[in-house]
Design an enzyme around this catalytic site. Structure first.
Site, short mmCIF file in Angstrom:
data_model
loop_
_atom_site.label_atom_id
_atom_site.label_comp_id
_atom_site.label_asym_id
_atom_site.label_seq_id
_atom_site.Cartn_x
_atom_site.Cartn_y
_atom_site.Cartn_z
N GLN B 490 0.82 -1.22 0.00
CA GLN B 490 0.00 0.00 0.00
C GLN B 490 0.85 1.26 0.00
O GLN B 490 0.34 2.34 -0.26
CB GLN B 490 -0.97 -0.02 1.19
CG GLN B 490 -0.41 0.43 2.54
CD GLN B 490 0.39 -0.62 3.27
OE1 GLN B 490 1.18 -1.34 2.67
NE2 GLN B 490 0.22 -0.71 4.58
N GLY B 491 2.14 1.13 0.31
CA GLY B 491 3.02 2.28 0.25
C GLY B 491 3.21 3.01 1.56
O GLY B 491 3.65 4.15 1.58
N LYS B 719 -7.12 11.39 5.49
CA LYS B 719 -7.90 10.24 5.97
C LYS B 719 -7.37 9.02 5.25
O LYS B 719 -6.63 9.14 4.28
CB LYS B 719 -9.38 10.43 5.60
CG LYS B 719 -10.08 11.55 6.30
CD LYS B 719 -11.49 11.73 5.76
CE LYS B 719 -11.49 12.47 4.44
NZ LYS B 719 -12.84 12.81 3.96
N GLY B 720 -7.81 7.87 5.69
CA GLY B 720 -7.34 6.63 5.07
C GLY B 720 -7.89 6.43 3.68
O GLY B 720 -8.93 6.97 3.31
N GLU B 723 -9.67 1.08 0.82
CA GLU B 723 -10.81 0.18 0.83
C GLU B 723 -12.02 0.79 0.14
O GLU B 723 -12.86 0.08 -0.40
CB GLU B 723 -11.22 -0.17 2.28
CG GLU B 723 -10.20 -0.97 3.02
CD GLU B 723 -10.65 -1.37 4.42
OE1 GLU B 723 -11.81 -1.07 4.78
OE2 GLU B 723 -9.85 -1.97 5.14
#
Lengths: 170, 766
Positions: B490-491, B719-720, B723
């Protein structure tokens, strides 16, 4: 689930081969796959294994310039042949155009499929130095990537092809 | 936002891990083999449900190279189970087997070939029991029990804070329900009774999925003298450590779990998998034991929960949602693993980011005699949104309202609560929807057999906020970052380096990041729920602030400056009269030698910015245009549009990559992917018959839009990500197919046969 059958002991073959330009000679058990030979005997762990059924492309290496699935190709069959793996792509410190284009284009994330994609792409560009996007999709359709969604890989191969032809990248 | 507000973050810098990965030098767990390593092969159950009568290992033990055959009997003095929520998962089947493929014995030998040969010679005698192969079977009255004994659900806040309603007085009556959640408010029945329109979608089926992380689960374990060292494919090494310490009754400090690069994770490598097997192999033999599963075994180890969902929504004449009534049953397989949390999240995510004044959700996670289900990217969200979003499009048609307009009227606004008492929505979904629909409609073909579908989700993401980070400033001004998070593609390693370089004002090249080793790096609870950039990133920012403060104190001491006159500066501190001193010089002056370092520590818990749960909402905003070939039912995806509402993109190119990757996995679930049971066995536990998206499936148009409103709690408003784009994909594709065919699908994946049957009003194939 069992990865091999038949007698473990006994049958072996003598092989002489060239891997990434270096000559090797020795005996291998007949049941040894090329992937296991490269990884366990030669320590070339860049080649990965995943599906073990010739459908994911992860373990692709070149034998006499032809891409094969090293998970199902027997090491005994490389006798007298030349093998290229991801470790042989770079020339000294200089990475291959494909390697650099993959990094620039974020054409990988976890990287587990990448050695297979690089070797398959090399075989493609040796046969077809100026592939169209459709030709790339066709040739690389046997390689699975679960991270990227593929588009960055197509972009990277197009870019590397242009560089190798000397047209440069914009 | 000004373009050059930041020096290093917000740029698509080259990821350093990619350089190692293209040369073949990158080390994955599967590449690690300590000297003297033995190899293990698992003997697996050939029944879905059976008493274990006897295991004969003599023939196997007599084979060349075989060192040990470990069975449940051999480990009965250990704590023989694992599981972070419900410790129900036997390392080796004990008393009975609960699914086809369950580990029954572990053969340990000098070579993998010897272990494989011998595994075939272990004779296991079974007495077959009636099995429950579906959730419906499992819920039937007097159904056979998958688990005869009850296990206690973890009371830990880190689980209960994310689940809806785990009750203390459950498990009075034994049944096959592993976990049940209810969620709701208002008077649903009254709203349904008085509504202008009630729209139902019943029996919406979401398939069992396999994440297919291309590096299958593997681990090498070394047990010596009350010390256990494990190198494995774990996303959450610190949680695996807890399970292993309990098994062997070891202090946490005497269990070391290291995780090199992961060959894919996508949630499927969350929590404990093969580590206990390798560990008991080493405990039994006194030598390092390596266990590498093949893909078939990986499928038996973890799949995603399938679901059957019923949804009813009540509307006012103008399309305002009055109530939603949702029931979901998840088939969680033979062991709970993370499914109790999956069903809790599924409930939270089932009604969408809409204002629902009256809500009733009931979710059940059900044990069956199938391969155990656990986490997979976005868990819970795709199952519910598939039903819920189709339901909205169906309603839009019945109400005569454009489906985008219907969503717009009901979407929660920025700051508004989705779940009462939880964090308000930190996104602007109405604006995001405009971007999404604008892109799709701009390039729409409007051909006869084509259709556009889009869908939205909001996931309570970030998991439980416990993160720590250490930053170590070196005498030459370079920086080492320590984090317990895992780099799985994901880095995160690159993003954390960017944050440290930004915070300390040093060159990116001078920062190194070490991760995922429980003995040497800083604690991290998990790498999941898209949390690393936000929560580890916050911890790292705090660690950098701590290091800068320590540098200021040390500079004050050695130069005799009043500490309040010292200002931060890139790569060091500014003293009186703007005198710059680099971090390296501060360190060397203070220690009085060309030696020493400054360690900054950053901690994140449920406090301040991360007090409210969830830490952030991860939104999914996706759409597709498909065309359907009427004669064959073949679905072709012409356009794929994703909107990443990420607050701030630390590395924009990496964010686009995460979104396209997640969306592509979603396309797989929508069109191709499904594990299929026939009787006790899976018919397609391999990548030939379980088809994942390939290069020729890539849509002709891909538009990955990034929106940055700095509205997250993470560094710089981040933010994430990762997904979001998966979660609503199955819904979006199913809606597009519904628009193209004029018939609403009731199950995915939409294989050509299913679509052809849909077109011809024929019953579904199974």
């Amino acid at each position: 689930m069992s990865s091999a059958t038949g007698s473990a002991a006994g049958s072996t073959s003598e092989i002489a081969t060239t891997v990434n330009g270096a000559a090797y000679r020795g005996s291998v058990a007949n049941r040894t796959t090329l992937a296991a030979y490269l990884r366990d005997e030669l320590g070339l762990k860049g080649t990965k294994v995943s599906c073990e059924l010739q459908v994911c492309g992860v373990c692709s290496v070149l034998v006499d310039g032809r891409p094969v699935s090293s998970c199902t190709y027997l090491a005994a069959d490389i006798d007298g042949r030349t093998v290229e793996t991801v470790e042989g792509l770079a020339t000294g410190e200089r990475m291959h155009e494909l390697q650099r284009a993959f990094v620039r284009n974020f054409a990988l994330q976890c990287g587990f499929c990448t050695p297979g994609f690089l070797m398959m792409s090399k075989a493609l560009l040796e046969r077809n130095p100026d592939p169209t996007e459709d030709e790339i999709r066709e040739y690389l359709d046997g390689n699975i990537c679960r991270c990227t969604g593929y588009q960055p890989i197509i972009a990277a191969v197009l870019e590397a092809a242009a560089e190798l032809r000397g047209v440069g990248v914009d | 936002m000004t373009e050059r507000e930041h020096g290093v973050v917000g740029r698509s810098v080259q990821r350093r891990d990619l350089l190692e990965k293209v040369t073949g030098a990158a080390v994955y767990a599967v590449d690690v083999e300590p000297s003297g390593t033995l190899h293990a092969k698992v003997v697996r159950s050939s029944y879905a449900h059976a008493q274990l009568v006897r295991i004969d290992a003599e023939a196997a033990l007599a084979m060349p190279g075989v060192v040990a055959v470990v069975t449940a009997e051999d480990i009965k003095d250990l704590f023989p189970r694992f599981g972070h929520i419900v410790a129900d998962h036997y390392i080796l089947a004990t008393g009975k087997v609960r699914y086809y493929g369950e580990p029954v014995a572990l053969v340990v030998a000098e070579t993998l070939a010897a272990a494989s040969d011998a595994a075939a010679q272990v004779e296991v005698h079974y007495s077959e029991l009636p099995a429950v192969m579906s959730a419906a079977d499992a819920l039937a009255p007097s159904a056979p029990l998958v688990h005869d004994e009850a296990f206690v659900v973890s009371p830990d806040e880190s689980f209960t804070a994310m689940a809806a309603t785990p009750t203390a007085d459950e498990v009075l009556e034994r049944d096959n329900v592993a976990h049940e959640v209810t969620l709701g408010w208002g008077d649903v029945d009254a709203a349904l009774a008085s509504a202008h329109l009630v729209v139902s979608n019943e029996g919406m089926k979401f398939p069992m999925l396999y994440a297919y992380a291309m590096e299958p689960y593997n681990a090498v374990a070394t047990y010596t003298d009350h010390q256990l060292d494990v190198i494995s494919t774990a996303q959450h090494p610190f949680m695996v450590r807890t399970d292993l310490a309990r098994i062997f009754d070891l202090p946490l400090s005497r269990v070391r779990v290291q995780v090199p690069y992961l060959g894919g994770g996508y949630g499927s490598k969350s929590y404990t998998k093969v580590e206990p097997l390798a560990a008991v192999g080493s405990w039994a033999t006194g030598r390092p034991v390596k266990l590498v599963l093949d893909v078939e075994e990986a499928i038996y180890t973890t799949r995603a929960d399938s679901a059957e969902v019923n949804v009813r929504t009540a509307f006012d004449a103008d399309g305002t949602i009055l109530a939603r009534d949702i029931e979901m049953i998840l088939d969680s397989g033979a062991y709970a693993d993370n499914s109790p949390l999956v069903v809790a999240k599924a409930a939270n995510r089932s009604f969408g980011p809409y204002r629902v004044p009256n809500l009733r959700v009931r979710g059940r996670s059900v044990y069956t005699n199938t391969s155990p289900a656990s986490s997979y990217r976005g868990f819970g969200a795709p199952q519910g949104s598939f039903a819920g979003e189709i339901n909205l499009d169906k309603a839009a048609d019945l109400l005569g309202i454009d489906s985008a307009e219907l969503r717009r009227r009901n979407l929660v606004g920025p700051g508004e609560e989705i779940l009462p008492g939880k964090r308000g929505l930190d996104a602007d979904l109405r604006a995001d929807l405009e971007l999404l629909v604008g892109s799709l409609r701009r390039d729409a073909s409007n051909a006869q057999s084509s259709g556009i579908g889009y869908a939205l989700t909001a996931s309570d993401a970030g998991a439980f906020p416990v993160s720590t980070a250490h930053v170590r400033l070196q005498t030459d001004g370079s920086v080492v970052v320590l984090s317990g998070s895992t780099e799985m593609g994901q880095g995160s390693r690159s993003a954390l380096a960017q944050i440290a370089a930004e915070e300390l004002g040093v060159e990116l090249i001078a920062v190194s990041v070490s991760q995922s080793d429980t003995a040497t790096v800083a604690y991290e609870r998990t790498t999941g729920a898209s949390r690393t950039t936000t929560l580890t990133g916050l911890a790292l920012q705090r660690a950098c602030a701590d290091a800068r403060a320590k540098a200021a104190d040390m500079a004050a001491e050695v130069f005799g400056w009043p500490v309040e006159t010292i200002q931060p500066a890139p790569g060091g501190v500014l003293g009186p009269e703007e005198k710059f001193v680099g971090f390296g010089e501060v360190i060397m002056r203070w220690f009085g030698a060309a030696a020493g370092e400054i360690t900054g520590v950053g901690l994140v818990r449920r406090d301040g910015a991360t007090q409210k749960m969830p830490p952030f909402w991860e939104c999914g905003i996706v759409g597709v245009e498909v065309s359907v070939e009427p004669d064959t039912g073949q679905v072709d995806v012409r356009q794929l549009v994703t909107v990443a509402d990420v607050g701030f993109a630390i590395n924009p190119h990496a964010v686009e990559g995460q979104d396209l990757g997640a969306a592509t996995q979603g396309l797989g679930a929508a069109l191709f992917e499904e594990l299929v049971y026939e009787g006790p066995q899976l018919v397609n536990p391999n990548v030939v018959d379980y088809r994942v998206p390939r290069m020729r499936d890539v849509p002709a148009k891909i538009d990955t839009i990034i929106v940055e409103r700095r509205d997250g709690i993470g560094p710089y408003g981040a933010k994430g990500a990762g997904e979001g784009a998966l979660n609503p994909m199955t819904a979006a594709v199913a809606i597009a197919v519904g628009r193209a065919t004029g018939k609403w699908p009731t199950r995915v994946p939409l294989t050509p046969e299913r679509v052809w049957r849909l077109l011809n009003d024929l019953p579904d194939d199974s």
